[in-house]
Design an enzyme around this catalytic site. Sequence first.
Site, mmCIF file in Angstrom:
data_model
loop_
_atom_site.group_PDB
_atom_site.id
_atom_site.type_symbol
_atom_site.label_atom_id
_atom_site.label_comp_id
_atom_site.label_asym_id
_atom_site.label_seq_id
_atom_site.Cartn_x
_atom_site.Cartn_y
_atom_site.Cartn_z
ATOM 1 N N SER A 69 0.841 -1.196 0.000
ATOM 2 C CA SER A 69 0.000 0.000 0.000
ATOM 3 C C SER A 69 0.880 1.251 0.000
ATOM 4 C CB SER A 69 -0.954 -0.038 1.206
ATOM 5 O OG SER A 69 -1.908 0.983 1.141
ATOM 6 N N ASP A 230 -5.512 -3.928 -3.053
ATOM 7 C CA ASP A 230 -4.548 -3.674 -1.984
ATOM 8 C C ASP A 230 -3.789 -4.923 -1.545
ATOM 9 O OD1 ASP A 230 -3.195 -2.793 0.234
ATOM 10 O OD2 ASP A 230 -4.954 -2.051 1.294
#
Length: 401
Positions: A69, A230
């Site tokens: 991320s 993600d």
Amino acid sequence: MASNGTCPMEVPQPPPWTGKLITILSIDGGGIRGLIPATIIACLESKLQELDGPDARIADYFDVIAGTSTGALLTAMLSAPDENTGRSSPARTSPLHEAPLPHAHVAFFRLLFLNSDGTCRIGFLTPMANILGRMRGPKYDGVFLHDKIKSLTRDVTISNTVTNVIVPAFDVKTLQPVIFSTYEAKADPLKDAHLSDICISTSAAPTYFPAHFFTTQSPKGQTREYHLVDGGVAANNPTMAAMSMLTKEVLRKNPDFRHGSRPTEYSNYLIISIGTGQPKQAQQYTAPECAKWGMLQWLYNGGFTPIIDMFSHASSDMDDSLMGDASSVDIATKENMEALIGVGKNLLQKPVSRVNIDTGMFEPVPCGCKTDVITNEKALADFAEKLSAERKQRISKQNKS
């Protein structure tokens, strides 16, 4: 030249077989809280520059930089080659080269949470509006984020980073984790994705940003599709992903690990894992309370997103407990971002702590010294000395071989 004249900083990091240790920098995800590890990393680089001169760069000392991320965004900033020099950019200035950390990083991280019309909706939606918005689609369209990442990383692919990079993501079509790595990209063109696509994918937190689709192509015309979200879904703390990848490289006889390198033994690793803080809000949840929740409560509860927070939370060696706006992943107001930078600076002055596995709380670790504790900044300085010694040994051995 280094300040002591023994360690030229312009040479790339020599391979692990020329030294004794395998060095890993791991950076957790956490949205806007990425300002915390950015502050810590800048401090570590300053310690290295005190030892080896002003040209020292974080990427010069690590065999692998792994991130998820926003941790992957920092990874890209640290490992992408400069367009003119071919070296990595210093951690102590922003990727925009506008000003020293932390203030210019504020400008960059704010771009994470802008919509295509330039608006920033963070922190101003009512709970019901937030829930209804998440039901209709992602909270942010990611257009500003995507454009800025592409302008920063240009056409650099993961095979061309100045040190090895490892970034997890998750493929929603195959329901399998995808681990991008410099190692595999050099062997398989279909895994040699652009850093921009990798960063956009691993930052696509469900309900916050849209999933990212892209394709890669080999010189022979073969293609591969990626449907990614993600990386925190697969591995928010990417340390284990890095260690697993290194073990895999040893088994396939990567020449970087010849001459008796044994990275599968934990004693051969020198690792720093930097977190983005632990929301104190999470300590307020209880099993009896969660047992009553339906879909909406798991998605949004008291200004937080429990299901996302639980997927994305991971403990690390350097972490802190956060409250209020600072514990959010997307409140990108100037006040909150400055507060997060303050958290990072304050963390440096706190004693080194470890998680008590019985309570989940961080507790100071006795060091046996006069003060009985050691601060995180002093621990970083000690870590920098180990990195510097390892690098000097590698350069010396490489020059003799």
